[in-house]
Design a protein around this motif. Structure first.
Motif, PDB file in Angstrom:
ATOM      1  N   SER A  81      49.569  26.759  74.210  1.00  0.00           N
ATOM      2  CA  SER A  81      50.876  27.399  74.428  1.00  0.00           C
ATOM      3  C   SER A  81      51.668  26.665  75.499  1.00  0.00           C
ATOM      4  N   ALA A  82      51.505  25.368  75.573  1.00  0.00           N
ATOM      5  CA  ALA A  82      52.140  24.621  76.656  1.00  0.00           C
ATOM      6  C   ALA A  82      53.650  24.556  76.479  1.00  0.00           C
ATOM      7  N   VAL A  83      54.104  24.110  75.320  1.00  0.00           N
ATOM      8  CA  VAL A  83      55.535  23.949  75.057  1.00  0.00           C
ATOM      9  C   VAL A  83      55.961  25.009  74.053  1.00  0.00           C
ATOM     10  N   LEU A  84      56.854  25.890  74.474  1.00  0.00           N
ATOM     11  CA  LEU A  84      57.352  26.983  73.636  1.00  0.00           C
ATOM     12  C   LEU A  84      58.793  26.668  73.264  1.00  0.00           C
ATOM     13  N   GLN A  85      59.016  26.451  71.980  1.00  0.00           N
ATOM     14  CA  GLN A  85      60.290  25.904  71.526  1.00  0.00           C
ATOM     15  C   GLN A  85      61.400  26.939  71.404  1.00  0.00           C
ATOM     16  N   ASP A  86      61.073  28.228  71.373  1.00  0.00           N
ATOM     17  CA  ASP A  86      62.118  29.242  71.233  1.00  0.00           C
ATOM     18  C   ASP A  86      61.675  30.527  71.910  1.00  0.00           C
ATOM     19  N   VAL A  87      62.554  31.534  71.839  1.00  0.00           N
ATOM     20  CA  VAL A  87      62.281  32.804  72.507  1.00  0.00           C
ATOM     21  C   VAL A  87      61.119  33.531  71.848  1.00  0.00           C
TER      22      VAL A  87
END
Length: 224
Positions: A81-87
């Motif tokens: 869950s390092a990079v979360l691209q959206d809400v």
């Protein structure tokens, strides 16, 4: 030391410094006590005093100095869950529970404000951009975003960092915390915004970058 022609030998110079310090400091005390107690008893008393002094210094350095120091803490990406691209990814990763309520068709800036409000409502703290903690999280998030190829270098900016956790324990109160060797998990979420693409022209000063309000913000979830 130059008079002894050993200025070029660092190891020998350091060894002689220690020997001279011991002879002058410990030897002077031993010499004074030997005149009153005798050589044998003065030696025992001097060694006992030196051992007690070293024990006290060791205890002080262990509690208030740099004793028992492990590796320096660094921000590491949360696995999976390092990079979360959206809400929506904030909710699925468990960062926000419940997730921020963002209406369909909301602009990127409005969405970021709603997410920020949700973080604050759930106990997260917004770090000051001038604080060292913000700089450390910003540097770690920048490295992760580039490694994960979410952005290219120079095409984005970390605009906000949300912080939670990291409380030390056990401690009696804020002033009596010398036994607080452990801490709760410490999390941060760095919010990154993309810049508006610009075309550079040879011979002209680069255009000041502006945030692209049409693109969703990207969040970096880290722990230490």
């Amino acid at each position: 030391m130059s008079l002894l022609a050993i200025a070029w030998e660092n190891e020998l110079r350091g060894l002689l410094t220690v020997i001279i310090a011991v002879v002058i400091l410990c030897g002077s005390i031993y010499g004074i006590m030997a005149t009153n107690l005798g050589s044998r008893l003065a030696f025992l008393v001097t060694i006992a005093g030196l051992a007690g002094w070293m024990m006290l210094m060791g205890a002080v350095w262990m509690i208030y100095g740099i004793g028992l120091r492990g590796p320096d803490p660094t921000w590491q990406p949360v696995a999976g869950s390092a990079v979360l691209q959206d809400v929506n990814a904030l909710g699925s990763a468990g960062v926000l529970d419940p997730n921020a309520e963002v209406p369909d068709g909301a602009a990127a800036g409005e969405s970021a404000e709603l997410v920020s409000d949700a973080f604050l409502e759930q106990g997260w703290v917004v770090l000051d951009t001038a604080s060292p903690a913000f700089g450390q999280a910003q540097a770690a998030a920048t490295e992760i975003l580039i490694e994960e190829e979410a952005f290219t270098a120079g095409q984005f900016e970390v605009v906000e960092v949300f912080d939670i956790g990291g409380e030390r324990y056990p401690k009696i109160n804020d002033s009596l915390d010398f036994l607080a060797f452990r801490h709760t998990p410490h999390y941060v979420v760095a919010e990154a915004a993309a810049f508006v693409p610009v075309r550079t022209e040879p011979g002209r000063a680069p255009v000041r970058p502006e945030l692209d309000e049409t693109r969703d913000r990207v969040y970096v979830y880290m722990i230490r």
